[in-house]
Scaffold this motif. Sequence first.
Motif, PDB file in Angstrom:
ATOM      1  N   GLN A  72       0.844  -1.202   0.000  1.00  0.00           N
ATOM      2  CA  GLN A  72       0.000   0.000   0.000  1.00  0.00           C
ATOM      3  C   GLN A  72       0.878   1.250   0.000  1.00  0.00           C
ATOM      4  OE1 GLN A  72      -2.141   0.708   3.626  1.00  0.00           O
ATOM      5  NE2 GLN A  72      -3.532   2.229   2.716  1.00  0.00           N
ATOM      6  N   ASP A  73       0.646   2.139  -0.951  1.00  0.00           N
ATOM      7  CA  ASP A  73       1.357   3.415  -0.996  1.00  0.00           C
ATOM      8  C   ASP A  73       0.756   4.340   0.069  1.00  0.00           C
ATOM      9  OD1 ASP A  73       2.512   5.879  -1.517  1.00  0.00           O
ATOM     10  OD2 ASP A  73       2.414   5.665  -3.685  1.00  0.00           O
ATOM     11  N   VAL A  74       1.547   4.635   1.099  1.00  0.00           N
ATOM     12  CA  VAL A  74       1.041   5.451   2.211  1.00  0.00           C
ATOM     13  C   VAL A  74       1.625   6.859   2.200  1.00  0.00           C
ATOM     14  CG1 VAL A  74       0.727   3.393   3.656  1.00  0.00           C
ATOM     15  CG2 VAL A  74       2.856   4.701   3.822  1.00  0.00           C
TER      16      VAL A  74
END
Length: 350
Positions: free
Chosen positions: A65-67
């Motif tokens: 997940q790109d946070v």
Amino acid sequence: MSFLNLSHLEKSFGANRVVKDFNLAVEKGEFISLLGPSGCGKTTVLRMVAGFEVPTSGGIVIDGQDVTGLKANQRNIGMMFQAYALFPNLTVAENVAFGLKVKGVAKDRRDARVAEMLRLIGLPEMGGRYPFQLSGGQQQRVALARALAPSPRVLLLDEPLSALDAKVRVSLRNEIREIQRELGITTIFVTHDQEEALSMSDRVVVMNGGIAEQVGAPFEVYNRPATRFVATFVGTLNIFDGKVTGPETAEVAGVPVRLAEPVAVAQGARLSLALRPEAVHLGRKEGAEVVLPAVIQGVEFLGSIIRVRAEVAGSVVALDTFNRSDAPPPAIGTQAEVSLSGRDLIVLQD
């Protein structure tokens, strides 16, 4: 893909680039230490992972997940600070339950999780106490339990042991590592203490001036430093002036030695060679290629180790020898010999 990926992270405050093209891939359950002097950018990297700082450029991916654009409370990350940051008006149990309460976890599940965390940190009977009734080490254990209670994906530790005395620090760092292994939680630990980094980590990231100068296992970083900075920052070094005599050979104090690795320096060029104190031997050691006369300049008793300083070929060299009750250390001013092997020499590079 690794569990935590930091790609080309940069952070600038005005014209000051604090972090420069920082890249790191962390496997699930790995314990990584960011090691370096004050101002090198290690805490800024940690704060970007936590979501407290927004990267100027680059990306942060956790478990696919790109946070990068998410707020801190959306990342499911646990944080343990240098200051304990416990709420003084809440009991130990209430402090540990705080993150769970914010997430809306039901009271019965909160209570069960708090009891589990207090058992994990070895304080099962102290839930009703307040922070001021605990020692510094106990307060840090509670801070760790609070960070772990919501089951974060990543645990971030920002110099959590620096305010404790030496004996408590050693005990607590062992406990933190055991708990981290038991839970299998991916962890990033920030410290300027090389002993902490080397003893606790799966891998160490040595930072300087906003960049990662070397990433490797503690054994690699200590024994095969990639740059001059890493060599001088991690551990104690003796530095000798040498001359290249071949692809894998050099001359130290007029004595030819064979190096552990080839050097990309022209024959006849001067270079700096380093040696750890434990690789220098007092007296003649069998198999040593270099034996030099020395004069004892100082003796430092460090418990199991005695560090001797000796003048060798116009320079002062530090060497470590084990403390033995039947072999007192040499007296200052006495003549001696020191020996070393070329395979232990580290070629220093900029």
